[in-house]
Design an enzyme around this catalytic site. Sequence first.
Site, PDB file in Angstrom:
ATOM      1  N   GLU A   1       0.850  -1.194   0.000  1.00  0.00           N
ATOM      2  CA  GLU A   1       0.000   0.000   0.000  1.00  0.00           C
ATOM      3  C   GLU A   1       0.883   1.241   0.000  1.00  0.00           C
ATOM      4  OE1 GLU A   1      -3.389  -0.342   2.632  1.00  0.00           O
ATOM      5  OE2 GLU A   1      -3.429  -2.511   2.361  1.00  0.00           O
TER       6      GLU A   1
ATOM      7  N   HIS B   1     -16.440 -11.634   7.263  1.00  0.00           N
ATOM      8  CA  HIS B   1     -15.176 -10.904   7.270  1.00  0.00           C
ATOM      9  C   HIS B   1     -14.347 -11.375   8.450  1.00  0.00           C
ATOM     10  CE1 HIS B   1     -12.676  -7.225   8.371  1.00  0.00           C
ATOM     11  NE2 HIS B   1     -12.211  -7.606   7.203  1.00  0.00           N
TER      12      HIS B   1
ATOM     13  N   GLU C   1     -10.821 -10.278  10.175  1.00  0.00           N
ATOM     14  CA  GLU C   1      -9.592  -9.482  10.318  1.00  0.00           C
ATOM     15  C   GLU C   1      -8.715 -10.217  11.331  1.00  0.00           C
ATOM     16  OE1 GLU C   1      -8.074  -6.426   9.089  1.00  0.00           O
ATOM     17  OE2 GLU C   1      -6.589  -7.522  10.258  1.00  0.00           O
TER      18      GLU C   1
ATOM     19  N   GLU D   1      -4.464  -6.913   2.609  1.00  0.00           N
ATOM     20  CA  GLU D   1      -3.071  -7.031   3.081  1.00  0.00           C
ATOM     21  C   GLU D   1      -2.563  -8.436   2.712  1.00  0.00           C
ATOM     22  OE1 GLU D   1      -5.514  -6.141   5.614  1.00  0.00           O
ATOM     23  OE2 GLU D   1      -5.378  -4.173   4.698  1.00  0.00           O
TER      24      GLU D   1
ATOM     25  N   GLU E   1      -6.427  -7.236  -2.225  1.00  0.00           N
ATOM     26  CA  GLU E   1      -6.113  -5.808  -2.223  1.00  0.00           C
ATOM     27  C   GLU E   1      -4.684  -5.676  -2.758  1.00  0.00           C
ATOM     28  OE1 GLU E   1      -6.830  -2.285   1.006  1.00  0.00           O
ATOM     29  OE2 GLU E   1      -5.655  -3.994   1.634  1.00  0.00           O
TER      30      GLU E   1
ATOM     31  N   GLU F   1      -9.827   2.898   0.632  1.00  0.00           N
ATOM     32  CA  GLU F   1      -9.751   3.301   2.042  1.00  0.00           C
ATOM     33  C   GLU F   1      -8.790   4.472   2.262  1.00  0.00           C
ATOM     34  OE1 GLU F   1      -8.344  -0.100   4.248  1.00  0.00           O
ATOM     35  OE2 GLU F   1      -6.459  -0.183   3.180  1.00  0.00           O
TER      36      GLU F   1
HETATM   37  C1  NOJ Z   1      -7.829  -2.907   5.998  1.00  0.00           C
HETATM   38  C2  NOJ Z   1      -8.662  -3.372   4.832  1.00  0.00           C
HETATM   39  O1  NOJ Z   1      -8.045  -3.050   3.617  1.00  0.00           O
HETATM   40  C3  NOJ Z   1     -10.032  -2.743   4.949  1.00  0.00           C
HETATM   41  O2  NOJ Z   1     -10.836  -3.062   3.828  1.00  0.00           O
HETATM   42  C4  NOJ Z   1     -10.687  -3.172   6.235  1.00  0.00           C
HETATM   43  O3  NOJ Z   1     -11.892  -2.473   6.390  1.00  0.00           O
HETATM   44  C5  NOJ Z   1      -9.783  -2.895   7.450  1.00  0.00           C
HETATM   45  N1  NOJ Z   1      -8.447  -3.336   7.235  1.00  0.00           N
HETATM   46  C6  NOJ Z   1     -10.323  -3.584   8.686  1.00  0.00           C
HETATM   47  O4  NOJ Z   1     -10.204  -4.972   8.542  1.00  0.00           O
HETATM   48 CA    CA Z   2      -5.692  -2.381   3.339  1.00  0.00          CA
END
Ligand code: NOJ
Ligand code: CA
Length: 666
Positions: A165, A365, A367, A435, A453, A459
């Site tokens: 990024e 989702h 994370e 990521e 991504e 974002e």
């Molecule tokens: C980074 C991700 O690119 C994004 O899409 C996401 O909302 C946040 N992390 C939280 O997981």
């Molecule tokens: Ca990201």
Amino acid sequence: MKKTFFLFAAAAALAACHPSTVLTSPDGRNTLAFDPATMTYAVLRDGDTLVRPSALGIAAREVSFSGFRFGTVRRTSADREWSQPWGENKHLRDHYREMTVELHNIEDRIGLTLRFRAYDDGVAWRYELDAPDSLTVTDELTEFRFADEAATLSWSIPGNFETYELQYRELPVAEVADANTPFTFRTARGIYGSIHEAALYDWPEMVLRRDGRGVLKADLAPLPDGIKAYIPGRFTTPWRTIQLGDKAVDLIHSSLILNLNEPSKIADTSWLKPQKYVGVWWGMHLGTQVWTMGPRHGATTENALRHIDFAAANDIQGVLFEGWNRGWENWGGSQHFDYAEPYADFDLERIAAYAREKGVELWMHAETGGNIPEFEEQMERAFARYAELGVHTLKTGYAGGFKGGYLHHSQYGVQHYQRVVETAARYGIMLDVHEPIKETGIRRTWPNMMTREGARGMEWNAWSEGNSAEYLCTLPFVRLLSGPMDYTPGIFDLDYSRAKADPGRIEWNGPNGHCRIKTTLARQIANWVIIYSPLQMAADLIENYEGHPAFRFFRDFDADCDRSEALQGEIGDYIVLARRAGDRWFLGAGTNGETRTLAQPLSFLDDGVAYTATIYADAPDSGENPEAYRIEKRTVTSADTLEITMAARGGQAVTFIPEKQRYETF
Ligand code: NOJ
Ligand code: CA
């Protein structure tokens, strides 16, 4: 102490090459020349040297070679067509000439096969090792010595083992200290090319880094102990690739990376379905909603049902909710998440049932925050639960350093990302990875690895200086060469200062005075076509789409693309692309900071068919007022030429629908 095997001096000229180790592409234009005396390769196009003799090799702890015995050289070729369940192009041609050079060191009992391939759209090679015992890899010695570094211009992000990024730099190759791949370049003679890798498994990613001698060479992401990779004695590395073309858009047409990957390991691919989706997402990045439970929680039952209704009413197949599962309080801290347990205000069972009833796909989702051990530990149980709920798509995230000091792009990371892909495949789950590790064409072999991504996505517009129009004109020629990207396009409320003015909003990523997306509205629409993703999001808050005439484009859009045509473009300046899905075509055009008018012949359309073209264009005042747009409808055929006029930072999007199909009036 580190010993080097396959240490190859880079001195020989092509003339010195053994005639039996020169390989030419089917069209005769690309030549890969291997010199066994110096163990170097060189690349030529139309007889001109592009890459001067450059070293090949790998260094490992266990073995030290004084030299290889040159063995058998074998040649083969292939010309076959193949299809994939989804992709920018569903039908592809794999047409190449191959040369394998077998090398042996009897003393150390090590064999090395160099496998070279020459295609009309580039060249590639990989190392196939055959050692009696496992190896501790300390370096890869592959060099990329451009014939004229000062006169070759390049576009790349810096070499970084943790993130992609990053902003692009346009630099003469001579000034590149380090770079990630795809590493795109243009020589003084106007040859376009891009260095990347294909089929990255069990090996760290490669970046290009200038070494102490000033040579641009492969640098592999290390493990915490400094070792690059631990591999079994029999091992095949990823391919090293150089795509080549006469025009910038030729690189977009290249299928070299996919061709170098193995056919699908998923036998029944009928469940793999491209989708359009919306979600509870942008509000969190603006800071008006949060991932955690509380008054501003985004992923609530009520909000979820509202999104499902919106999706059902707008021909959108999927809905994503971030912050539905417990543990977000720990994000950025201890990174403990529960991947199956919803927050109390998110009635998962009810939401899943409602989505089913409405014919909408519920996404999950996950994370990880970089806590890989915990995610891996919960993975099977969580995926089984998702499958039970009828979930077929999972977005994963790795926003945070990996536990244990591992780098995202190291061998550890590559192996982890792959474990997730294979586990998800067993549960009938498609993946959207944020990521991620970079795409190297593994979607051919694992077509549930839909999108990722791996660049600055939408974002960044919410909480940083944002992505420029020039950045968006560079993306298709660099990052997107590697494969689909979940950029999450389509923000219609371009000036979100109203949201930023909300006194209760959370500035979760540092102060930011920027409240404007740096493109026009028409360009946001065009990005749905330009930035290919089989899972394509309309990323804005759904209330910004309700009743908006231009949202009609996304309703008509089909993420299940059959064929793509990169029509015209220059890196960082502009791009025009068209994609066919069924008998509809979609065109997307974008420019950088300059206003631009382009003539685009519509010869890609099917002959003899009259289409209704609905044109979503910049308005005369879009330069000052980026939300201004105009929609125009007209009948066109493949004999027509479209004049595309774009404001600075603008674009244009067009749907072409065969007239017989147009049952609804606009
Ligand atoms: C980074 C991700 O690119 C994004 O899409 C996401 O909302 C946040 N992390 C939280 O997981
Ligand atoms: Ca990201």
